[in-house]
Design a protein around this motif. Structure first.
Motif, PDB file in Angstrom:
ATOM      1  N   MET A  23       0.847  -1.191   0.000  1.00  0.00           N
ATOM      2  CA  MET A  23       0.000   0.000   0.000  1.00  0.00           C
ATOM      3  C   MET A  23       0.887   1.247   0.000  1.00  0.00           C
ATOM      4  O   MET A  23       1.840   1.326   0.749  1.00  0.00           O
ATOM      5  N   ALA A  24       0.560   2.192  -0.837  1.00  0.00           N
ATOM      6  CA  ALA A  24       1.336   3.424  -0.938  1.00  0.00           C
ATOM      7  C   ALA A  24       1.036   4.345   0.231  1.00  0.00           C
ATOM      8  O   ALA A  24      -0.091   4.408   0.721  1.00  0.00           O
ATOM      9  N   ASP A  25       2.066   5.048   0.668  1.00  0.00           N
ATOM     10  CA  ASP A  25       1.876   6.055   1.704  1.00  0.00           C
ATOM     11  C   ASP A  25       1.387   7.342   1.058  1.00  0.00           C
ATOM     12  O   ASP A  25       1.871   7.733  -0.004  1.00  0.00           O
ATOM     13  N   VAL A  26       0.431   7.978   1.692  1.00  0.00           N
ATOM     14  CA  VAL A  26      -0.087   9.253   1.223  1.00  0.00           C
ATOM     15  C   VAL A  26       0.234  10.291   2.286  1.00  0.00           C
ATOM     16  O   VAL A  26      -0.037  10.074   3.465  1.00  0.00           O
ATOM     17  N   ARG A  27       0.840  11.387   1.866  1.00  0.00           N
ATOM     18  CA  ARG A  27       1.138  12.465   2.809  1.00  0.00           C
ATOM     19  C   ARG A  27      -0.158  13.207   3.107  1.00  0.00           C
ATOM     20  O   ARG A  27      -0.906  13.591   2.204  1.00  0.00           O
ATOM     21  N   LEU A  48      -4.670  16.008   1.390  1.00  0.00           N
ATOM     22  CA  LEU A  48      -4.124  14.703   1.035  1.00  0.00           C
ATOM     23  C   LEU A  48      -3.363  14.861  -0.272  1.00  0.00           C
ATOM     24  O   LEU A  48      -3.944  15.252  -1.294  1.00  0.00           O
ATOM     25  N   TYR A  49      -2.052  14.611  -0.214  1.00  0.00           N
ATOM     26  CA  TYR A  49      -1.174  14.732  -1.377  1.00  0.00           C
ATOM     27  C   TYR A  49      -1.147  13.403  -2.111  1.00  0.00           C
ATOM     28  O   TYR A  49      -0.813  12.374  -1.520  1.00  0.00           O
ATOM     29  N   LEU A  50      -1.442  13.416  -3.394  1.00  0.00           N
ATOM     30  CA  LEU A  50      -1.492  12.195  -4.188  1.00  0.00           C
ATOM     31  C   LEU A  50      -0.349  12.151  -5.201  1.00  0.00           C
ATOM     32  O   LEU A  50      -0.475  11.574  -6.279  1.00  0.00           O
ATOM     33  N   THR A  51       0.781  12.749  -4.848  1.00  0.00           N
ATOM     34  CA  THR A  51       1.954  12.785  -5.714  1.00  0.00           C
ATOM     35  C   THR A  51       3.121  12.121  -5.002  1.00  0.00           C
ATOM     36  O   THR A  51       3.071  11.868  -3.795  1.00  0.00           O
ATOM     37  N   GLU A  52       4.178  11.856  -5.753  1.00  0.00           N
ATOM     38  CA  GLU A  52       5.406  11.331  -5.164  1.00  0.00           C
ATOM     39  C   GLU A  52       5.896  12.321  -4.115  1.00  0.00           C
ATOM     40  O   GLU A  52       5.831  13.535  -4.337  1.00  0.00           O
ATOM     41  N   GLY A  63      -4.196  16.180  -5.504  1.00  0.00           N
ATOM     42  CA  GLY A  63      -4.446  16.452  -4.096  1.00  0.00           C
ATOM     43  C   GLY A  63      -5.911  16.713  -3.805  1.00  0.00           C
ATOM     44  O   GLY A  63      -6.692  17.043  -4.703  1.00  0.00           O
ATOM     45  N   ILE A  64      -6.247  16.536  -2.530  1.00  0.00           N
ATOM     46  CA  ILE A  64      -7.620  16.745  -2.070  1.00  0.00           C
ATOM     47  C   ILE A  64      -7.582  17.600  -0.816  1.00  0.00           C
ATOM     48  O   ILE A  64      -6.927  17.242   0.164  1.00  0.00           O
ATOM     49  N   GLU A  65      -8.271  18.733  -0.843  1.00  0.00           N
ATOM     50  CA  GLU A  65      -8.395  19.599   0.330  1.00  0.00           C
ATOM     51  C   GLU A  65      -9.758  19.322   0.965  1.00  0.00           C
ATOM     52  O   GLU A  65     -10.774  19.322   0.267  1.00  0.00           O
ATOM     53  N   VAL A  66      -9.750  19.098   2.268  1.00  0.00           N
ATOM     54  CA  VAL A  66     -10.993  18.801   2.978  1.00  0.00           C
ATOM     55  C   VAL A  66     -11.159  19.810   4.097  1.00  0.00           C
ATOM     56  O   VAL A  66     -10.341  19.876   5.030  1.00  0.00           O
ATOM     57  N   LEU A  67     -12.200  20.619   4.015  1.00  0.00           N
ATOM     58  CA  LEU A  67     -12.529  21.569   5.084  1.00  0.00           C
ATOM     59  C   LEU A  67     -13.547  20.901   5.998  1.00  0.00           C
ATOM     60  O   LEU A  67     -14.296  20.033   5.559  1.00  0.00           O
ATOM     61  N   ALA A  68     -13.572  21.299   7.276  1.00  0.00           N
ATOM     62  CA  ALA A  68     -14.367  20.594   8.286  1.00  0.00           C
ATOM     63  C   ALA A  68     -13.914  19.135   8.312  1.00  0.00           C
ATOM     64  O   ALA A  68     -14.717  18.211   8.359  1.00  0.00           O
ATOM     65  N   ALA A  69     -12.598  18.970   8.266  1.00  0.00           N
ATOM     66  CA  ALA A  69     -11.988  17.643   8.129  1.00  0.00           C
ATOM     67  C   ALA A  69     -12.351  16.691   9.257  1.00  0.00           C
ATOM     68  O   ALA A  69     -12.488  15.489   9.033  1.00  0.00           O
ATOM     69  N   GLU A 112       0.567  15.096   9.396  1.00  0.00           N
ATOM     70  CA  GLU A 112       1.562  16.116   9.711  1.00  0.00           C
ATOM     71  C   GLU A 112       0.798  17.364  10.155  1.00  0.00           C
ATOM     72  O   GLU A 112      -0.062  17.864   9.427  1.00  0.00           O
ATOM     73  N   ARG A 113       1.087  17.846  11.356  1.00  0.00           N
ATOM     74  CA  ARG A 113       0.329  18.986  11.899  1.00  0.00           C
ATOM     75  C   ARG A 113       0.889  20.309  11.403  1.00  0.00           C
ATOM     76  O   ARG A 113       2.103  20.529  11.418  1.00  0.00           O
ATOM     77  N   LEU A 114       0.009  21.192  10.981  1.00  0.00           N
ATOM     78  CA  LEU A 114       0.379  22.517  10.512  1.00  0.00           C
ATOM     79  C   LEU A 114       0.082  23.606  11.539  1.00  0.00           C
ATOM     80  O   LEU A 114       0.515  24.735  11.371  1.00  0.00           O
ATOM     81  N   ASP A 115      -0.647  23.262  12.584  1.00  0.00           N
ATOM     82  CA  ASP A 115      -0.949  24.230  13.634  1.00  0.00           C
ATOM     83  C   ASP A 115       0.108  24.096  14.725  1.00  0.00           C
ATOM     84  O   ASP A 115       1.013  23.278  14.642  1.00  0.00           O
ATOM     85  N   THR A 116      -0.033  24.880  15.766  1.00  0.00           N
ATOM     86  CA  THR A 116       0.988  24.882  16.830  1.00  0.00           C
ATOM     87  C   THR A 116       0.667  23.947  17.969  1.00  0.00           C
ATOM     88  O   THR A 116       1.456  23.803  18.881  1.00  0.00           O
ATOM     89  N   GLU A 117      -0.483  23.282  17.920  1.00  0.00           N
ATOM     90  CA  GLU A 117      -0.887  22.400  19.024  1.00  0.00           C
ATOM     91  C   GLU A 117      -0.107  21.100  19.054  1.00  0.00           C
ATOM     92  O   GLU A 117      -0.011  20.470  20.093  1.00  0.00           O
TER      93      GLU A 117
END
Length: 81
Positions: free
Chosen positions: A1-5, A17-21, A55-61, A74-79
């Motif tokens: 199974m491929a890893d998705v970032r 969700l990044y669907l690229t190398e 890629g897929i952007e999901v709001l109200a994720a 991977e967290r982009l916020d500071t929490e």
């Protein structure tokens, strides 16, 4: 199974969700917003110049994606995790 970032910003409750190398530097040429009524939220699909889904952007994720996926993202916020 491929890893998705997957990245997640809990403050914005937005995931990507990044669907690229992982090493690839691919730019979005076109964004297609899914009908918010049909998907009960905001989901945007990004495509490259050749029309491939990159890629897929999901709001109200937190209401759209499984909790395990957001916990491992991977967290982009500071929490942090």
């Amino acid at each position: 199974m491929a890893d998705v970032r997957v990245t997640y910003d809990k403050t914005a409750d937005a995931a990507y969700l990044y669907l690229t190398e992982p090493q690839a530097s691919v730019r979005s040429a076109r964004m297609y917003p899914c009908d918010p009524v049909d998907v009960d939220g905001m989901i945007n699909l990004d495509f490259d110049e050749q029309g491939r889904l990159i890629g897929i952007e999901v709001l109200a994720a937190s209401s759209k994606l499984p909790e395990y996926l957001l916990r491992s993202a991977e967290r982009l916020d500071t929490e942090g995790p």
